[in-house]
Design a protein around this motif. Structure first.
Motif, PDB file in Angstrom:
ATOM      1  N   ALA A  20       0.823  -1.216   0.000  1.00  0.00           N
ATOM      2  CA  ALA A  20       0.000   0.000   0.000  1.00  0.00           C
ATOM      3  C   ALA A  20       0.851   1.258   0.000  1.00  0.00           C
ATOM      4  O   ALA A  20       1.950   1.296   0.560  1.00  0.00           O
ATOM      5  CB  ALA A  20      -0.927   0.001   1.213  1.00  0.00           C
ATOM      6  N   ASN A  21       0.335   2.291  -0.649  1.00  0.00           N
ATOM      7  CA  ASN A  21       0.955   3.604  -0.639  1.00  0.00           C
ATOM      8  C   ASN A  21       0.216   4.503   0.342  1.00  0.00           C
ATOM      9  O   ASN A  21      -1.004   4.415   0.483  1.00  0.00           O
ATOM     10  CB  ASN A  21       0.902   4.228  -2.041  1.00  0.00           C
ATOM     11  CG  ASN A  21       1.658   3.410  -3.062  1.00  0.00           C
ATOM     12  OD1 ASN A  21       2.797   3.021  -2.841  1.00  0.00           O
ATOM     13  ND2 ASN A  21       1.021   3.135  -4.196  1.00  0.00           N
ATOM     14  N   PHE A  22       0.953   5.369   1.017  1.00  0.00           N
ATOM     15  CA  PHE A  22       0.361   6.284   1.988  1.00  0.00           C
ATOM     16  C   PHE A  22       0.613   7.722   1.563  1.00  0.00           C
ATOM     17  O   PHE A  22       1.704   8.035   1.075  1.00  0.00           O
ATOM     18  CB  PHE A  22       0.945   6.029   3.379  1.00  0.00           C
ATOM     19  CG  PHE A  22       0.592   4.686   3.954  1.00  0.00           C
ATOM     20  CD1 PHE A  22      -0.542   4.520   4.732  1.00  0.00           C
ATOM     21  CD2 PHE A  22       1.391   3.580   3.691  1.00  0.00           C
ATOM     22  CE1 PHE A  22      -0.878   3.290   5.260  1.00  0.00           C
ATOM     23  CE2 PHE A  22       1.058   2.337   4.212  1.00  0.00           C
ATOM     24  CZ  PHE A  22      -0.069   2.194   5.001  1.00  0.00           C
ATOM     25  N   ALA A  79      -3.324   6.570   2.179  1.00  0.00           N
ATOM     26  CA  ALA A  79      -4.011   5.440   1.568  1.00  0.00           C
ATOM     27  C   ALA A  79      -5.516   5.646   1.527  1.00  0.00           C
ATOM     28  O   ALA A  79      -6.106   6.204   2.445  1.00  0.00           O
ATOM     29  CB  ALA A  79      -3.693   4.159   2.342  1.00  0.00           C
ATOM     30  N   ASP A 104      -6.263   1.448  -1.501  1.00  0.00           N
ATOM     31  CA  ASP A 104      -5.056   0.667  -1.246  1.00  0.00           C
ATOM     32  C   ASP A 104      -5.275  -0.395  -0.181  1.00  0.00           C
ATOM     33  O   ASP A 104      -4.635  -1.447  -0.201  1.00  0.00           O
ATOM     34  CB  ASP A 104      -3.924   1.588  -0.771  1.00  0.00           C
ATOM     35  CG  ASP A 104      -3.588   2.658  -1.793  1.00  0.00           C
ATOM     36  OD1 ASP A 104      -2.835   2.364  -2.724  1.00  0.00           O
ATOM     37  OD2 ASP A 104      -4.099   3.787  -1.644  1.00  0.00           O
ATOM     38  N   ASP A 108      -4.165  -5.596   2.712  1.00  0.00           N
ATOM     39  CA  ASP A 108      -3.703  -4.947   1.501  1.00  0.00           C
ATOM     40  C   ASP A 108      -4.601  -5.358   0.338  1.00  0.00           C
ATOM     41  O   ASP A 108      -4.835  -6.547   0.114  1.00  0.00           O
ATOM     42  CB  ASP A 108      -2.251  -5.350   1.213  1.00  0.00           C
ATOM     43  CG  ASP A 108      -1.552  -4.405   0.261  1.00  0.00           C
ATOM     44  OD1 ASP A 108      -2.010  -4.298  -0.897  1.00  0.00           O
ATOM     45  OD2 ASP A 108      -0.557  -3.785   0.659  1.00  0.00           O
TER      46      ASP A 108
END
Length: 219
Positions: free
Chosen positions: A24-26, A28, A107, A152
């Protein structure tokens, strides 16, 4: 060497779980969904879908305040509920939920469920069928356990789990109608979910610390 030997002796699906890494990208986006047992139904909500579980689309015990608390957590760019149009009618695993979350560009996926039981408090035995013929002095207990898992969307990696419980004690005389019985059910579920939100807030702090943009990166 020991770890490699243990991995070699594990089944493929267990090894696959250990091999998952957070993706995951933050900040999110987070998709949220409530699941229950197949065929779930209550006077205020009904499950959708058949198979291994059902999803509950009606927010009968979740308040706007509860959801706003989640949306205001740091490093969250938005909270989105999973709707019926995103889900197939047959539900077999978390894959269907993660596919729906992906369509929402989320995400992460927060999945929660509630388990409520009615008990004879004196005998500590479950009441599988709540009737109106209980003794007027019979002690009763309604217990709800709310559980959540944060995963995720891309690969199902588990970031954390949370759990909270609530209970209400009383006498059978208070259960003189079906609406009174369901009222106790709804009150304990509402309280349990509120407590669960607090537990998720605590879990989220750990997620950001371990996986957020300022988390230490080791090779």
């Amino acid at each position: 060497v020991m770890a490699e030997a243990q991995k070699a002796g594990a089944s493929a699906d267990i090894n696959a779980s250990f091999d998952k890494r957070p993706l995951a990208n933050f900040p999110a986006g987070v998709a949220v969904v409530r699941i229950q047992a197949p065929g779930y139904s209550s006077p205020t909500a009904q499950g959708f879908g058949s198979g291994a579980y059902s999803i509950v689309l009606t927010r009968d015990i979740e308040s706007d305040t509860d959801m706003q608390r989640l949306a205001k957590l740091p490093m969250i760019r938005g909270i989105a509920p999973i709707g019926r149009l995103l889900m197939p009618s047959t539900l077999s695993s978390d894959k269907e939920l993660r596919q729906a979350a992906a369509q929402l560009q989320a995400d992460l996926l927060l999945v929660y469920t509630l388990d409520t039981t009615f008990h004879d408090r004196d005998l500590a035995s479950p009441l599988s069928l709540v009737t109106l013929g209980l003794s007027p002095t019979q002690s009763t207990t309604v217990v709800t356990t709310a559980s959540a898992v944060l995963m995720d969307t891309r690969n199902g990696y588990i970031y954390g789990v949370s759990e909270a419980s609530a209970r209400k004690n009383g006498l059978a005389t208070a259960w003189n109608t079906e609406s009174a019985i369901d009222g106790d059910r709804k009150r304990t579920e509402t309280e349990a979910f509120q407590k669960l939100v607090g537990e998720v807030e605590t879990m989220w702090k750990g997620v950001i610390q371990d996986h957020g943009p300022n988390a230490p990166r080791g090779e």
